[in-house]
Design an enzyme around this catalytic site. Structure first.
Site, PDB file in Angstrom:
ATOM      1  N   HIS A  26     -25.757  75.343  24.222  1.00 12.57           N
ATOM      2  CA  HIS A  26     -26.730  76.195  24.783  1.00 12.57           C
ATOM      3  C   HIS A  26     -26.985  75.058  25.841  1.00 12.57           C
ATOM      4  CE1 HIS A  26     -29.291  78.154  21.257  1.00 12.57           C
ATOM      5  NE2 HIS A  26     -28.183  78.996  21.845  1.00 12.57           N
ATOM      6  N   ASP A  47     -38.665  75.418  27.577  1.00  8.98           N
ATOM      7  CA  ASP A  47     -38.211  75.856  26.297  1.00  8.98           C
ATOM      8  C   ASP A  47     -38.274  75.601  25.388  1.00  8.98           C
ATOM      9  OD1 ASP A  47     -37.958  78.663  24.874  1.00  8.98           O
ATOM     10  OD2 ASP A  47     -35.802  78.626  26.131  1.00  8.98           O
TER      11      ASP A  47
END
Lengths: 174, 174, 174
Positions: C52, C86
């Site tokens: 990611h 996040d």
């Protein structure tokens, strides 16, 4: 004519605080009535319920405890009193554990709500947005809570969904 | 051009009833088609499915059962028929348990929905708003259900979230 | 003056993607900062986090990892940088497992958010809409997550609920 608001929300969504604030913001005659449906199963919960009660009474509420006899509590309240029910989902859970006839209890409650002449706000949990529970009693509770929410939402003038303390009108206006 | 509505909601939220009512309120040619994805695992469920089917057929629906072959059922439906799929989440769960290739099945379904020329309403569960489940299969199901809902919402003309029987438009208008 | 958006949603609701898209659509000075709160507990997760990170850095983000020290990460970010957090719920879960003083951590975070001069978007999970969990730690987590969401929603300029990838403004406008 009744003025019934149903306030839905998840755990710690701020639904009770929003419901209390709505009642306190309304013009009213006499003390508002707070109908509490929580049942104390141990000393910690007894203490917590007593503390909440003292806090509310300091803020001018009259408290009635009705873990099961909610329709009776509504029928016995002064007709001019604004009422807050907190919460319908605990009341349903108490009846489920007591082995009550849930459709009969739901019908009686719906009638007592419709008959109260002054403003009434009821809080309920939305519990159907997770994974299907493994436990059969939890599955039944989830179904019954959904059915009760649908039934009361159909009869309410106003339905508000609370998320993170913020209201969203699902029926009527804020 | 397709006319696809996705109806999302929790358990006992009234989503199926709302979806049925939408189809029945639309102008249509011929019988609407109800595609049921529930699978009976025991006698009680067999009886319940048969009862629902008899009730729907009395109300003018043609029922097709497609626990797995949903894209085929759509492809085989009359092109002019309004279709209700109830529900996508059970269909996904059936494929997950069958060990199917979920992205391939999702893509095939999306294509079959896009290809149907008459109005189509599909019901799906929103299952991601509780605590992370302990069970790894439940976690995977939750992820896949969320992915499928996102994929189909992106292609839908209209997405409606149902809470306590009340609709909220997330995309398009009610 | 701060510009703080809270993005709420369930598992696989598309909330992170929506939050990233909002930051990338804003006019900005320099690289946006992505503050990741996920913690790797095994090799699979280490690999996933690295993948990611590489993907985001290819897309022009500067990544900071802050499983616990989130307020410090905000204080140390360039004052002109747009920031995406996040997510808050993982950060809360990390602190709960670490035995931290949650109200103190929440207050410090709220202050660091309020002090950041450039746009800030934070993602959080809504976890309170299922059945009461059996597990006491899960119940406590659910309560704390709800409290944190309420606290930050009260201070946000904008709160967006994401369902199936679709945004709904609970506060402010989209």
């Amino acid at each position: 004519m009744t003025d019934f608001t149903l306030v839905l929300g998840g755990a710690r969504s701020g639904k009770s605080r929003l419901a209390e604030a709505r009642i306190l913001a309304m013009p009213r005659k006499g003390e508002p009535v707070y109908i509490a449906t929580a049942q104390a199963f141990d000393d910690e919960m007894t203490a917590r319920i007593a503390a909440h009660r003292a806090q509310r009474e300091g803020a001018g509420w009259h408290t009635v405890e009705a873990p099961l006899a909610l329709a009776e509590a509504l029928e016995n309240a002064p007709p001019t009193a604004s009422i807050l029910i907190d919460c319908l989902t605990l009341w349903l859970s108490n009846h489920l554990l007591a082995g009550s006839d849930l459709p009969a209890e739901g019908a009686r409650l719906a009638q007592a709500i419709a008959a109260h002449p002054a403003p009434l706000v009821a809080v309920a949990n939305e519990v159907g947005l997770g994974i299907v529970p493994d436990n059969p009693l939890a599955r039944r509770f989830r179904d019954e809570a959904g059915r009760l929410n649908q039934q009361l939402a159909a009869q309410a003038e106003r339905v508000i969904l609370v998320t993170a303390g913020l209201p969203l009108a699902l029926k009527g206006s804020l």
